[in-house]
Design an enzyme around this catalytic site. Sequence first.
Site, short mmCIF file in Angstrom:
data_model
loop_
_atom_site.label_atom_id
_atom_site.label_comp_id
_atom_site.label_asym_id
_atom_site.label_seq_id
_atom_site.Cartn_x
_atom_site.Cartn_y
_atom_site.Cartn_z
N SER A 1 2.43 -8.68 8.47
CA SER A 1 1.85 -7.78 7.46
C SER A 1 3.02 -6.95 6.96
O SER A 1 3.14 -5.76 7.25
CB SER A 1 0.78 -6.89 8.10
OG SER A 1 0.33 -5.93 7.17
N GLU B 1 -2.62 0.50 13.58
CA GLU B 1 -1.15 0.50 13.46
C GLU B 1 -0.50 1.75 14.04
O GLU B 1 -0.29 2.74 13.33
CB GLU B 1 -0.74 0.34 11.98
CG GLU B 1 0.77 0.32 11.78
CD GLU B 1 1.21 0.20 10.33
OE1 GLU B 1 0.34 0.18 9.43
OE2 GLU B 1 2.42 0.13 10.09
N LYS C 1 -6.42 0.06 6.55
CA LYS C 1 -5.20 0.27 7.34
C LYS C 1 -4.96 1.75 7.56
O LYS C 1 -5.18 2.56 6.65
CB LYS C 1 -4.01 -0.33 6.59
CG LYS C 1 -2.69 -0.01 7.27
CD LYS C 1 -1.53 -0.12 6.36
CE LYS C 1 -0.69 1.14 6.48
NZ LYS C 1 0.67 0.98 5.94
N LYS D 1 -1.53 -4.01 14.02
CA LYS D 1 -0.26 -4.07 13.29
C LYS D 1 0.80 -3.36 14.13
O LYS D 1 1.12 -2.18 13.91
CB LYS D 1 -0.43 -3.42 11.91
CG LYS D 1 0.80 -3.49 11.04
CD LYS D 1 0.46 -3.38 9.57
CE LYS D 1 1.74 -3.22 8.76
NZ LYS D 1 1.55 -3.42 7.33
N ASP E 1 0.81 -1.21 0.00
CA ASP E 1 0.00 0.00 0.00
C ASP E 1 0.84 1.26 0.00
O ASP E 1 0.36 2.33 0.38
CB ASP E 1 -0.90 0.00 1.24
CG ASP E 1 -0.10 -0.08 2.53
OD1 ASP E 1 0.74 -0.99 2.64
OD2 ASP E 1 -0.30 0.75 3.43
N GLU F 1 2.79 2.70 14.69
CA GLU F 1 4.17 2.19 14.52
C GLU F 1 5.11 2.94 15.45
O GLU F 1 5.23 4.17 15.37
CB GLU F 1 4.63 2.33 13.06
CG GLU F 1 6.10 1.93 12.91
CD GLU F 1 6.59 1.79 11.47
OE1 GLU F 1 5.76 1.86 10.53
OE2 GLU F 1 7.81 1.63 11.29
N TYR G 1 6.43 6.49 4.68
CA TYR G 1 5.78 5.42 3.94
C TYR G 1 4.91 5.93 2.81
O TYR G 1 4.28 6.90 2.93
CB TYR G 1 4.93 4.55 4.91
CG TYR G 1 4.79 3.20 4.34
CD1 TYR G 1 3.59 2.82 3.75
CD2 TYR G 1 5.86 2.33 4.31
CE1 TYR G 1 3.47 1.58 3.15
CE2 TYR G 1 5.74 1.11 3.72
CZ TYR G 1 4.55 0.73 3.14
OH TYR G 1 4.46 -0.47 2.54
#
Length: 391
Positions: free
Chosen positions: A329, A218, A178, A260, A66, A220, A391
């Site tokens: 993932s 998620e 997501k 995630k 993605d 992170e 990202y």
Amino acid sequence: MASLKISAPSSQFAGARGRLDGASAAIRLWPTRRVAMPVRAGSYTDELVQTAKIVASPGRGILAIDESNATCGKRLDSIGLDNTETNRQAYRQLLLTTPGLGEYISGAILFEETLYQSTTDGKKFVDCLCDQNIVPGIKVDKGLVPLPGSNNESWCQGLDGLASRSAEYYKQGARFAKWRTVVSIPCGPSALAVKEAAWGLARYAAISQDNGLVPIVEPEILLDGDHSIDRTLEVAEKVWAEVFYYLAENNVVFEGILLKPSMVTPGAEHKEKASPETIAEYTLKMLNRRVPPAVPGIMFLSGGQSEVEATLNLNAMNQSPNPWHVSFSYARALQNSVLKTWKGLPENIEAAQKALLVRAKANSMAQLGRYSAEGEAEEAKTGMFQKGYTY
Ligand code: 13P
């Protein structure tokens, strides 16, 4: 293995928004209570639970492709290709049409462009996935921007218009979503940044569930920094406590979400590296302290670890039973060898698809706790950490 059907929510539940669930039943039992607990995700609850179970099925995990067009451009640039729509389509076609992929991959996270794209033969990518019993997912966040009033930290945009976008993505075939936000340890993290990350994730999760999409949650925790693994544990516990607090406040159905997380490791610049056993011990300690067993699946990100490292760490976490499906993932840790094998040349497509299957199978084995790194290529052991990676 349960099979995936992409269809409108069953009429049994259509218009069932006012249906009583456990929370409302409690109100009937204790009528003197003044605070009414809202009913949530009435029409999609059963479907969300079913979707999450399919994604969290034994021996399978998620292929994350993605990356935004800008990040996909960096991947293509690494093999000398221009960042054009045609090249992005060619790369994603290679990945999504890999024969046998569905044996190891249960879900694929797509960027919006890919969700609406087809192969060069005109077959929708979504249909390529469903044919292999892979659930299509969609990245719905709009990326990170500076968080005013914080210690140089960021917040994740994308809540405006999310409900209508999610409804459209559902129509297009997506069944999970997501949202990636980040927390930086060297920047604090400040209480403000943690709260903002947790609140944003919870609002997104509630909106996704209302529109039939299983939210992948998620936050992170970036690898950047020279901190110890104990410091990462401390921050991860704080972040996940807050995430679950706000998920509950937003009446998110825990059986219909997936997480995630980043693995609990020392910072990338810490003087000592941790073994897979230590990473597994710390990560599971954090998850056991913070994540209710109602959550069906924990799908880790790779965060810049090498392909083999990410697989070894996952394998270490599956050496004894966990309350949840513990799986992967990965984006970088599934794509790196593929890109290097493909090099943008049509004659390398088959070999690149084989390289993808090698990594997918290795992670499938790790999900089952049966992986051995014997015979792994040296290249797959190269770390991919980049300071300040976007990202
Ligand atoms: P990595 O596995 O490259 O860290 O990917 C993170 C991610 O959020 C992809 O969806």
